[in-house]
Design an enzyme around this catalytic site. Structure first.
Site, PDB file in Angstrom:
ATOM      1  N   ASP A  66      -4.523  24.210  -8.039  1.00  0.00           N
ATOM      2  CA  ASP A  66      -4.813  22.666  -9.181  1.00  0.00           C
ATOM      3  C   ASP A  66      -4.183  23.637 -10.159  1.00  0.00           C
ATOM      4  O   ASP A  66      -4.264  24.018 -11.035  1.00  0.00           O
ATOM      5  CB  ASP A  66      -6.280  23.129  -9.312  1.00  0.00           C
TER       6      ASP A  66
ATOM      7  N   LYS B 286      -5.896  13.618 -16.791  1.00  0.00           N
ATOM      8  CA  LYS B 286      -5.293  14.293 -17.739  1.00  0.00           C
ATOM      9  C   LYS B 286      -4.089  14.690 -19.333  1.00  0.00           C
ATOM     10  O   LYS B 286      -3.701  12.863 -19.736  1.00  0.00           O
ATOM     11  CB  LYS B 286      -6.167  16.212 -17.646  1.00  0.00           C
TER      12      LYS B 286
ATOM     13  N   TYR C  27     -12.930  23.797  -9.584  1.00  0.00           N
ATOM     14  CA  TYR C  27     -13.611  21.947  -9.843  1.00  0.00           C
ATOM     15  C   TYR C  27     -14.586  21.963  -9.736  1.00  0.00           C
ATOM     16  O   TYR C  27     -14.606  22.132  -7.994  1.00  0.00           O
ATOM     17  CB  TYR C  27     -11.831  20.998 -10.346  1.00  0.00           C
TER      18      TYR C  27
ATOM     19  N   ARG D 165       0.782  -0.814  -0.362  1.00  0.00           N
ATOM     20  CA  ARG D 165      -0.231  -0.477   0.419  1.00  0.00           C
ATOM     21  C   ARG D 165       1.019   1.148   0.209  1.00  0.00           C
ATOM     22  O   ARG D 165       0.209   2.424  -0.077  1.00  0.00           O
ATOM     23  CB  ARG D 165      -0.952   0.350   0.784  1.00  0.00           C
TER      24      ARG D 165
HETATM   25  C1  PLP Z   1     -10.317  16.695 -13.761  1.00  0.00           C
HETATM   26  C2  PLP Z   1      -9.728  17.688 -12.595  1.00  0.00           C
HETATM   27  C3  PLP Z   1     -10.029  17.263 -11.244  1.00  0.00           C
HETATM   28  C4  PLP Z   1     -10.310  15.233 -11.029  1.00  0.00           C
HETATM   29  O1  PLP Z   1      -9.461  14.592 -11.953  1.00  0.00           O
HETATM   30  P1  PLP Z   1      -9.234  12.940 -11.442  1.00  0.00           P
HETATM   31  O2  PLP Z   1      -8.878  12.572 -12.079  1.00  0.00           O
HETATM   32  O3  PLP Z   1     -11.074  13.557 -12.514  1.00  0.00           O
HETATM   33  O4  PLP Z   1     -10.074  13.301 -10.729  1.00  0.00           O
HETATM   34  C5  PLP Z   1      -9.944  17.779 -10.952  1.00  0.00           C
HETATM   35  N1  PLP Z   1      -9.072  19.129 -10.905  1.00  0.00           N
HETATM   36  C6  PLP Z   1      -8.921  19.753 -12.196  1.00  0.00           C
HETATM   37  C7  PLP Z   1      -8.675  21.212 -12.654  1.00  0.00           C
HETATM   38  C8  PLP Z   1      -9.856  18.785 -13.499  1.00  0.00           C
HETATM   39  O5  PLP Z   1      -9.462  18.885 -14.098  1.00  0.00           O
END
Ligand code: PLP
Length: 390
Positions: A181, A206, A109, A55
């Site tokens: 973020d 992403k 988000y 883990r």
């Molecule tokens: C997609 C996204 C997230 C969350 O990511 P996941 O892997 O889908 O949980 C967080 N912040 C931003 C700006 C995003 O575009």
């Protein structure tokens, strides 16, 4: 042979996290799957240097963490999360306590907002939202109970750039942590830690992975005490990342800078073409000259990703849906950063409580993929031909 990664960021991303391959001959590290991790002698089992259990990660996770350490202008600590959302929530949870106050950008988000309202609320914390333009004005919103300021810039869906250095400086002066973020810029075009931010987070789902086939998140910091608090929180929650997912993420990371350059070029080509289309009211893209955030973007970012917004001239939702349904090369789905282009209607998911949003028309978000820009433009042109306001 373990080489010390040197050179410019692209070079370091290609050469770091390479030393864990079992034979030492394959270019890539092995996928080390394991729950049980064996000690070689009984006295080793409880040694601090022993990675005691799957883990906590294997050599594959270590390779990914090492390579991610080359992103974001360099971070001394990288923590992996199984999703981008958890990369956003862990830093907040790490500093949460009953009575704590959080300041969060109104353009954050959606699921991050939901976590703050619901889960932080359940822990006895309050979250207050601020306008992305607040800048140094954040000082007036900080309280003695404030534990973190959460910035997302450009803002989700509407792409406003915040004055991050001003927000970070005010928070630092008050001893409050800042979390940023950085998913849009993928840690390539923007380095929040260099601008005074304490923790940068990304959905590696992403651009970093780039293949639309793996979920993941990463947390970056140069503050070792804060890193320890976040690691402790992750450990208490039982957060773990599959080694296969870590491997896929690392494979995407190798080609990230080259892909980002193309996403930027294609995104700008589409944005410029759309800006002059008669069906379009305006384009929300901070790298476009004349955009409301262009000056801040130029000051703090070295490039743009392929994600931007398009405000169409007013028309009923069914007319917007007809355009999206007519597109052949743009998929309709959440997420972004993959090789395939996407287009979605955003109006139903926009949530603002601290600011009034008046875009003037329906909002479509485009994720420019890696197809030929001319093909994407031809597809947009055909689909927009039937739009009533055109
Ligand atoms: C997609 C996204 C997230 C969350 O990511 P996941 O892997 O889908 O949980 C967080 N912040 C931003 C700006 C995003 O575009």
């Amino acid at each position: 042979m373990a080489r010390r990664p040197t050179g410019r960021p692209e070079t370091r991303l290609a050469h770091s996290g390479r030393s864990s391959s079992s034979s030492g001959r394959s270019v890539n590290p092995v996928v080390e799957r394991g729950s049980t991790m064996l000690a070689s002698q009984a006295s080793e089992l409880y040694a601090p240097s022993m990675q005691p259990y799957g883990r906590h990660g294997t050599s594959t996770h270590a390779a990914l963490r090492e390579a991610l350490g080359q992103l974001e202008g360099g971070a001394s600590d990288v923590i992996l999360a199984p999703s981008g959302l958890m990369a956003c929530t862990l830093p907040l949870l790490a500093v949460a306590e009953p009575g704590a106050h959080f300041l969060v950008s109104d353009t954050v988000y959606g699921p991050t907002r939901r976590f703050c309202d619901r889960t932080l609320g359940k822990l006895g914390c309050t979250t207050e939202y601020f306008a992305p333009e607040i800048g140094a004005g954040i000082a007036g919103r900080l309280r003695k109970e404030t534990r973190a300021v959460f910035i997302e810039s450009p803002g989700s869906l509407t792409f406003e750039i915040s004055d991050t250095p001003a927000i970070a400086a005010a928070a630092r002066a008050a001893g409050v942590a800042t979390v940023f973020d950085n998913t849009w810029a993928a840690g390539v075009w923007h380095h929040p830690l260099d601008l005074g931010v304490d923790v940068s987070v990304q959905a590696t789902t992403k651009y970093v992975s780039g293949g639309s086939d793996v979920l993941g998140g990463a947390i970056f910091t140069r503050d070792s005490a804060l890193a320890q608090r976040m690691r402790d929180t992750a450990m208490d929650l039982g957060v773990s990342v599959s080694p296969d997912d870590a491997y896929l993420t690392l494979r995407g990371l190798r080609t990230l800078p080259a892909r980002m350059a193309q996403h930027q070029a294609t995104g700008l080509a589409l944005a410029r073409w759309l800006a002059s289309h008669p069906a379009v009211l305006r384009v929300l893209h901070p790298a476009l000259e004349g955009d409301r955030s262009h000056e801040l973007w130029k000051r703090d970012f070295s490039g743009a990703s392929g994600l931007f917004g398009v405000v169409l001239k007013p028309a009923p939702a069914h007319a917007v849906h007809a355009v999206l349904d007519a597109l052949e090369l743009f998929g309709m789905g959440f997420s972004y950063g993959g090789f395939e282009s996407l287009a979605i209607h955003c109006d139903p998911q926009i949530k603002r409580t601290a600011t009034k949003l008046a875009l003037g028309g329906p909002l479509v978000r485009i994720s420019a993929g890696l197809e030929a820009p001319a093909d994407l433009i031809a597809d947009l042109e055909a689909a927009l031909a039937g739009y009533p306001a055109g």
